[in-house]
Design a protein around this motif. Sequence first.
Motif, PDB file in Angstrom:
ATOM      1  N   ASN A 163       9.062  -7.079   4.084  1.00 44.32           N
ATOM      2  CA  ASN A 163       9.655  -6.053   4.937  1.00 44.32           C
ATOM      3  C   ASN A 163       8.576  -5.365   5.767  1.00 44.32           C
ATOM      4  O   ASN A 163       7.453  -5.174   5.298  1.00 44.32           O
ATOM      5  CB  ASN A 163      10.367  -5.003   4.087  1.00 44.32           C
ATOM      6  N   THR A 164       8.937  -4.961   6.967  1.00 48.10           N
ATOM      7  CA  THR A 164       8.021  -4.168   7.778  1.00 48.10           C
ATOM      8  C   THR A 164       8.339  -2.701   7.581  1.00 48.10           C
ATOM      9  O   THR A 164       9.363  -2.209   8.067  1.00 48.10           O
ATOM     10  CB  THR A 164       8.111  -4.537   9.268  1.00 48.10           C
ATOM     11  N   ALA A 165       7.483  -2.014   6.846  1.00 48.85           N
ATOM     12  CA  ALA A 165       7.577  -0.564   6.703  1.00 48.85           C
ATOM     13  C   ALA A 165       6.647   0.045   7.750  1.00 48.85           C
ATOM     14  O   ALA A 165       6.590  -0.431   8.878  1.00 48.85           O
ATOM     15  CB  ALA A 165       7.212  -0.139   5.283  1.00 48.85           C
ATOM     16  N   SER A 166       5.908   1.065   7.394  1.00 47.93           N
ATOM     17  CA  SER A 166       5.007   1.711   8.347  1.00 47.93           C
ATOM     18  C   SER A 166       4.184   2.761   7.620  1.00 47.93           C
ATOM     19  O   SER A 166       4.611   3.285   6.581  1.00 47.93           O
ATOM     20  CB  SER A 166       5.822   2.392   9.460  1.00 47.93           C
ATOM     21  N   ILE A 167       3.038   3.080   8.184  1.00 45.16           N
ATOM     22  CA  ILE A 167       2.306   4.234   7.657  1.00 45.16           C
ATOM     23  C   ILE A 167       3.151   5.493   7.782  1.00 45.16           C
ATOM     24  O   ILE A 167       2.955   6.455   7.023  1.00 45.16           O
ATOM     25  CB  ILE A 167       0.954   4.436   8.365  1.00 45.16           C
ATOM     26  N   MET A 168       4.135   5.491   8.695  1.00 44.31           N
ATOM     27  CA  MET A 168       5.009   6.646   8.857  1.00 44.31           C
ATOM     28  C   MET A 168       6.017   6.770   7.718  1.00 44.31           C
ATOM     29  O   MET A 168       6.663   7.799   7.574  1.00 44.31           O
ATOM     30  CB  MET A 168       5.755   6.579  10.194  1.00 44.31           C
ATOM     31  N   GLY A 169       6.137   5.720   6.915  1.00 44.05           N
ATOM     32  CA  GLY A 169       6.968   5.796   5.720  1.00 44.05           C
ATOM     33  C   GLY A 169       6.201   6.314   4.521  1.00 44.05           C
ATOM     34  O   GLY A 169       6.774   6.541   3.450  1.00 44.05           O
ATOM     35  N   LEU A 170       4.897   6.514   4.703  1.00 43.83           N
ATOM     36  CA  LEU A 170       4.034   6.984   3.619  1.00 43.83           C
ATOM     37  C   LEU A 170       3.283   8.256   4.006  1.00 43.83           C
ATOM     38  O   LEU A 170       2.412   8.714   3.270  1.00 43.83           O
ATOM     39  CB  LEU A 170       3.032   5.886   3.252  1.00 43.83           C
ATOM     40  N   SER A 171       3.607   8.796   5.176  1.00 43.48           N
ATOM     41  CA  SER A 171       2.938  10.014   5.636  1.00 43.48           C
ATOM     42  C   SER A 171       3.878  10.760   6.567  1.00 43.48           C
ATOM     43  O   SER A 171       4.933  10.236   6.967  1.00 43.48           O
ATOM     44  CB  SER A 171       1.646   9.664   6.390  1.00 43.48           C
ATOM     45  N   GLY A 172       3.492  11.961   6.952  1.00 43.87           N
ATOM     46  CA  GLY A 172       4.302  12.749   7.880  1.00 43.87           C
ATOM     47  C   GLY A 172       4.109  12.377   9.329  1.00 43.87           C
ATOM     48  O   GLY A 172       4.845  12.841  10.190  1.00 43.87           O
ATOM     49  N   GLY A 186      -7.628   2.418   7.527  1.00 42.20           N
ATOM     50  CA  GLY A 186      -8.042   3.569   6.726  1.00 42.20           C
ATOM     51  C   GLY A 186      -7.227   4.829   6.966  1.00 42.20           C
ATOM     52  O   GLY A 186      -7.521   5.877   6.371  1.00 42.20           O
ATOM     53  N   TYR A 187      -6.173   4.758   7.784  1.00 40.83           N
ATOM     54  CA  TYR A 187      -5.384   5.947   8.137  1.00 40.83           C
ATOM     55  C   TYR A 187      -4.899   6.711   6.901  1.00 40.83           C
ATOM     56  O   TYR A 187      -5.006   7.937   6.845  1.00 40.83           O
ATOM     57  CB  TYR A 187      -4.195   5.506   8.989  1.00 40.83           C
ATOM     58  N   LEU A 188      -4.364   6.001   5.910  1.00 42.33           N
ATOM     59  CA  LEU A 188      -3.784   6.654   4.746  1.00 42.33           C
ATOM     60  C   LEU A 188      -4.819   7.076   3.717  1.00 42.33           C
ATOM     61  O   LEU A 188      -4.493   7.764   2.750  1.00 42.33           O
ATOM     62  CB  LEU A 188      -2.757   5.734   4.080  1.00 42.33           C
ATOM     63  N   ALA A 189      -6.066   6.680   3.922  1.00 42.25           N
ATOM     64  CA  ALA A 189      -7.119   7.041   2.973  1.00 42.25           C
ATOM     65  C   ALA A 189      -7.637   8.457   3.199  1.00 42.25           C
ATOM     66  O   ALA A 189      -8.364   8.995   2.347  1.00 42.25           O
ATOM     67  CB  ALA A 189      -8.286   6.056   3.076  1.00 42.25           C
ATOM     68  N   ARG A 190      -7.295   9.057   4.312  1.00 43.91           N
ATOM     69  CA  ARG A 190      -7.784  10.410   4.615  1.00 43.91           C
ATOM     70  C   ARG A 190      -7.190  11.426   3.644  1.00 43.91           C
ATOM     71  O   ARG A 190      -6.057  11.316   3.238  1.00 43.91           O
ATOM     72  CB  ARG A 190      -7.414  10.809   6.038  1.00 43.91           C
TER      73      ARG A 190
END
Length: 259
Positions: free
Chosen positions: A147-156, A255-259
Amino acid sequence: MPRSVLQRFALDGKVAVVTGGGDGIGRAACRHLASAGAVVIVLDKDGTKANDVARSIAAEGSSAKAHEVSVTDEGGLEAVLGEVIKAHGRLDILVNNAGVAIRSKALEMSIEDWNQVLAVNLTGMFLAARISARHMIAAGNGGAIVNTASIMGLSGGLYPNVAYQTTKGGVVNMTRALALEWVKSNIRVNAIAPTFVRTAFIAGLIGNPEVLATIEAATPMGRLAEPEEIADAILFLASPAAAMITGTILPVDGGYLAR
């Protein structure tokens, strides 16, 4: 690298369906899967784009066929996937990629726009997964769904995009739920969570130099992803190399979600 290791990524004899395959990440995924040996079925609501992708794959010596269908059309999906089974006798891989975004602030978004995004990004993804899984279970060969999710599904996120962010969060947990439900049928269900990718999907954002600079600054690697980099992760999760992986959300985000 020894060929025995590379063979873990081969898809010879497999049949792969890609929704939203006519452009962007979907197009790159189709080409990757075909290059790895799969017969690729390109699905897109834009039949012209789907046919262009299928023709380009065939011109390079691989096998591909296009179908015009929307993932919101349950009957249409059932008919198309039934044709795939009739023609090839199997369905091994689903890349569940079709999606839309209607960027709006929550207080300003119409319920019609909200419902449209949910219909494509969440309900459509569920329908494609369920219909595909039924065929996989009936054949008894198992399969892989990405499935194609997104970093937007794991962050605001960086910008107001509430419907998209909500649906992609739903995709994240739907992936986990389906992975557990179908594991005994040897169907692996995983998702990728891409960052901002250089495609037409976000052309309206990255066409603004200030917005592009903000996105790059929020990404530790300092750049956008390319569609082929997302397709690399899709190929991995679809391949035998990921045989022990299910229920996983794989960020491809610099690395976007690592912040």
